[in-house]
Design a protein around this motif. Structure first.
Motif, mmCIF file in Angstrom:
data_model
loop_
_atom_site.group_PDB
_atom_site.id
_atom_site.type_symbol
_atom_site.label_atom_id
_atom_site.label_comp_id
_atom_site.label_asym_id
_atom_site.label_seq_id
_atom_site.Cartn_x
_atom_site.Cartn_y
_atom_site.Cartn_z
ATOM 1 N N CYS A 1 -3.331 3.825 2.963
ATOM 2 C CA CYS A 1 -3.182 2.397 3.574
ATOM 3 C C CYS A 1 -4.116 1.278 2.924
ATOM 4 O O CYS A 1 -3.864 0.328 3.044
ATOM 5 C CB CYS A 1 -3.582 2.443 5.097
ATOM 6 S SG CYS A 1 -5.152 2.760 5.566
ATOM 7 N N ARG A 2 -5.117 1.944 2.060
ATOM 8 C CA ARG A 2 -5.775 0.918 1.329
ATOM 9 C C ARG A 2 -5.741 1.110 -0.173
ATOM 10 O O ARG A 2 -6.913 0.671 -0.949
ATOM 11 C CB ARG A 2 -7.290 1.312 1.952
ATOM 12 C CG ARG A 2 -7.535 1.185 3.123
ATOM 13 C CD ARG A 2 -7.208 -0.022 3.779
ATOM 14 N NE ARG A 2 -8.168 -0.991 3.399
ATOM 15 C CZ ARG A 2 -8.022 -2.302 3.314
ATOM 16 N NH1 ARG A 2 -6.846 -2.716 3.886
ATOM 17 N NH2 ARG A 2 -8.943 -3.267 2.918
ATOM 18 N N TYR B 1 -3.033 0.414 -3.639
ATOM 19 C CA TYR B 1 -2.048 0.001 -4.271
ATOM 20 C C TYR B 1 -1.775 0.471 -5.773
ATOM 21 O O TYR B 1 -2.980 0.457 -6.296
ATOM 22 C CB TYR B 1 -2.496 -1.776 -4.330
ATOM 23 C CG TYR B 1 -2.601 -2.223 -2.819
ATOM 24 C CD1 TYR B 1 -1.596 -2.820 -2.312
ATOM 25 C CD2 TYR B 1 -3.848 -1.685 -1.971
ATOM 26 C CE1 TYR B 1 -1.691 -3.149 -0.854
ATOM 27 C CE2 TYR B 1 -3.898 -2.389 -0.832
ATOM 28 C CZ TYR B 1 -2.835 -3.153 -0.308
ATOM 29 O OH TYR B 1 -2.840 -3.472 1.131
ATOM 30 N N TYR C 1 -4.691 2.807 -9.813
ATOM 31 C CA TYR C 1 -4.447 2.302 -8.462
ATOM 32 C C TYR C 1 -5.771 1.424 -8.217
ATOM 33 O O TYR C 1 -6.840 1.431 -8.910
ATOM 34 C CB TYR C 1 -4.274 3.368 -7.457
ATOM 35 C CG TYR C 1 -5.421 4.343 -7.402
ATOM 36 C CD1 TYR C 1 -6.502 4.195 -6.307
ATOM 37 C CD2 TYR C 1 -5.522 5.595 -7.975
ATOM 38 C CE1 TYR C 1 -7.590 4.823 -6.349
ATOM 39 C CE2 TYR C 1 -6.618 6.398 -7.961
ATOM 40 C CZ TYR C 1 -7.503 6.061 -7.170
ATOM 41 O OH TYR C 1 -8.862 6.872 -6.851
ATOM 42 N N ARG D 1 -8.858 -0.297 -1.946
ATOM 43 C CA ARG D 1 -9.671 -1.354 -1.104
ATOM 44 C C ARG D 1 -10.561 -0.666 -0.242
ATOM 45 O O ARG D 1 -10.458 0.458 -0.075
ATOM 46 C CB ARG D 1 -8.715 -2.362 -0.311
ATOM 47 C CG ARG D 1 -7.923 -3.176 -1.291
ATOM 48 C CD ARG D 1 -7.033 -4.346 -0.970
ATOM 49 N NE ARG D 1 -6.503 -4.878 -2.028
ATOM 50 C CZ ARG D 1 -5.361 -5.676 -1.648
ATOM 51 N NH1 ARG D 1 -4.809 -5.734 -0.652
ATOM 52 N NH2 ARG D 1 -4.643 -5.904 -2.738
ATOM 53 N N ASP E 1 0.708 -1.123 -0.134
ATOM 54 C CA ASP E 1 -0.031 0.126 -0.208
ATOM 55 C C ASP E 1 0.905 1.191 0.042
ATOM 56 O O ASP E 1 2.003 1.189 0.383
ATOM 57 C CB ASP E 1 -0.860 -0.121 1.196
ATOM 58 C CG ASP E 1 -0.347 0.028 2.342
ATOM 59 O OD1 ASP E 1 0.294 0.979 2.829
ATOM 60 O OD2 ASP E 1 -0.591 -1.143 3.148
#
Length: 113
Positions: free
Chosen positions: A80-81, A83, A57, A60, A23
């Motif tokens: 943090c969520r 990628y 990207y 999530r 992440d």
């Protein structure tokens, strides 16, 4: 080995490489910069808010208490969520601004009258 993508932080003009299975927040931490706010790492506290200004990207699940559907539509997500799936340009938001030297160019707040 996971593919890596270059991530540009507009607020500080820093760059780092982030693996596709990592992440964005973990990649930022690898910069070694002090003061990067880290909370729950699960999309539930909102301290790692960023705005993706360019790039692809995968995002999530994030708490709607901290990121609205309208914000997500504008590329505002929790680091943090998220990628990377291509090279990324981002501007840190909220509590992260202090750690990266202030707002990104063009995102400064208007002076109070």
């Amino acid at each position: 080995m996971s593919e890596k993508f270059l991530v540009h932080i507009e607020n500080s003009a820093e760059e780092y490489f982030c693996a596709a299975d990592q992440d964005l927040l973990r990649g930022m931490e690898a910069l070694g910069r002090r003061g990067i706010p880290v909370g729950c790492r699960g999309g539930g506290c909102g301290v790692c808010k960023v705005q993706i200004t360019a790039g692809e990207y995968e995002a999530r699940k994030m708490s709607r208490s901290y990121v609205s559907a309208e914000e997500i539509a504008q590329g505002i997500v929790l680091a943090c969520r998220v990628y990377p799936r291509s090279e990324i340009r981002l501007a840190v938001q909220g509590k992260m601004i202090k750690a990266f030297g202030g707002p990104a160019p063009g995102q400064e707040k208007a002076p109070k009258p």
